[in-house]
Design a protein around this motif. Structure first.
Motif: not given
Ligand SMILES: NC(=O)c1ccc[n+]([C@@H]2O[C@H](COP(=O)([O-])OP(=O)(O)OC[C@H]3O[C@@H](n4cnc5c(N)ncnc54)[C@H](O)[C@@H]3O)[C@@H](O)[C@H]2O)c1
Length: 346
Positions: A151-152, A272, A288, A263, A261, A270
């Motif tokens: 993750g970010r 966001d 998506d 992610s 954010q 995944g």
């Protein structure tokens, strides 16, 4: 129904912009009984503006003289621990603003005080109450992302050094963007990942823009007394094999004014989170997924109303207090790593 008697410690920005308005939205459930601030004039002004019956220049007297059931702790980070523990020891539930404290050690003391008192200790992590976060959580809990392994986390402002309060004072806040805004996105990621146990952290901090005069999109800050980092980067690994990379800045040379954010990447999908968009592969097709509609809520208010509901219903859990200690362990580790230049094994 008897109303929850709420008192506030600190009468600054977050108390008047968020806590008091949120409590006043549910007058059938909450009565604000007192406010304390070391700046007594401020306490008196806020009390008179919002019809709060008592103002104090210290919270010890307020807790002794007011029969509050719950307390909002809205003071600079350095004072969270003592204020929260005093309120818990006075038999009050506590909603303490984020970050939990200045260090893991302090957060653990707060957790222990909550356990001893049998009262609720919750923290002001309102991003987990956002519609996007709640919707993502439902998808994650249903297995739509599978195992989240990476993750970010980003909390990056182009020129958003706060020009008010004590946010640039390390002594009072414990740090800069990492402990102030990065902590929000980190909590959101951890909440969605099920608060895994951190294993190793590697961090680096920079002080490149805060100590120089420059454009201030959040007011003019005191660049001559700027003692916190203006950017922090880090990597966190967890005992379950997952990892997160983190970037947090009050000021950085980037295009967007403000990025908040999270992610997440799992083996089935995944996402966001802000705004919510999910990514999957199904029937040999990359797809998506975006929600067609998410309710527009005020997450700060939702958080405070959840606290009120838990206090009234006696829903006391140590979950929040433990998570507070856990996130503080990561923050401590990142700052320690930045200082030593070495990875920290937690
Ligand atoms: N959840 C969020 O998004 C969010 C946003 C802003 C601030 N915060 C948090 O809220 C806290 C307060 O921030 P703020 O913006 O309201 O700051 P502020 O400077 O506007 O207000 C803090 C107030 O606390 C008072 N104070 C200081 N020490 C005290 C003490 N020992 N006892 C009683 N009062 C004391 C000060 O006089 C001041 O009035 C910080 O921990 C900050 O991280 C959270």
């Amino acid at each position: 129904m008897t109303k929850l008697k709420v008192a506030l410690i600190g009468a600054g920005g977050i108390a008047t912009d968020v806590h008091i308005p949120a409590y006043r939205k549910v007058p059938e459930q909450v009565e604000i009984v007192a406010v304390a601030d070391v700046a007594y004039d401020k306490a008196k002004t806020v009390a008179s503006e919002y019809g709060i019956p008592a103002a104090f220049d210290n919270y010890e007297t307020m807790l002794a003289e007011t029969e509050a059931d719950a307390v909002s702790v809205c003071v600079p980070n350095k004072f969270h621990k003592n204020a929260a523990i005093a309120a818990l020891e006075a038999g009050c539930h506590v909603l303490c603003e984020k970050p939990p404290a200045m260090s893991q050690h302090e957060a653990k003391e707060m957790e222990d005080a909550a356990t001893k008192s049998g009262k609720l200790l919750m923290y002001g992590f309102h991003y987990r109450f956002q519609s996007e976060t709640q919707a993502a959580k439902r998808f994650i809990d249903a297995g739509e992302l599978g195992d989240i392994y990476s993750g970010r986390v980003q909390a990056i402002r182009r020129r958003g050094i706060p020009g008010w309060g004590v946010f640039t004072n390390k002594e009072l806040q414990g740090g800069g963007p990492l402990i102030d805004i990065g902590v929000h996105m980190l909590d959101t990621a951890l909440f969605l990942m099920g608060y895994p146990e951190p294993a190793v952290v590697l961090g680096q901090t920079h002080q490149q823009l805060g100590t120089k005069k420059g454009v201030g999109l959040l007011g003019e800050w005191d660049y001559q007394n700027y003692t916190v980092e203006d950017m922090a980067v880090g990597m966190i690994t967890f005992t379950n094999g997952a990892s997160l990379v983190l970037e947090s800045a009050f000021a950085a040379n980037v295009e967007k004014r403000d990025t908040m954010q999270v992610s997440l990447m799992g083996n089935k999908g995944g996402a966001d989170i802000f705004p919510l968009k999910m990514y999957q592969e199904k029937h040999d097709t990359l797809i998506d997924i975006t929600p067609a509609y998410l309710s527009e809520i005020n997450a700060h208010q939702t958080e405070i109303h959840a606290f009120v509901a838990d206090c009234i219903e006696g829903n006391v859990t140590d979950r929040f207090a433990k998570q507070g200690t856990n996130i503080q362990k990561i923050i401590d580790g990142l700052y320690q790593s930045a200082e030593s230049g070495k990875a920290v094994y937690l």
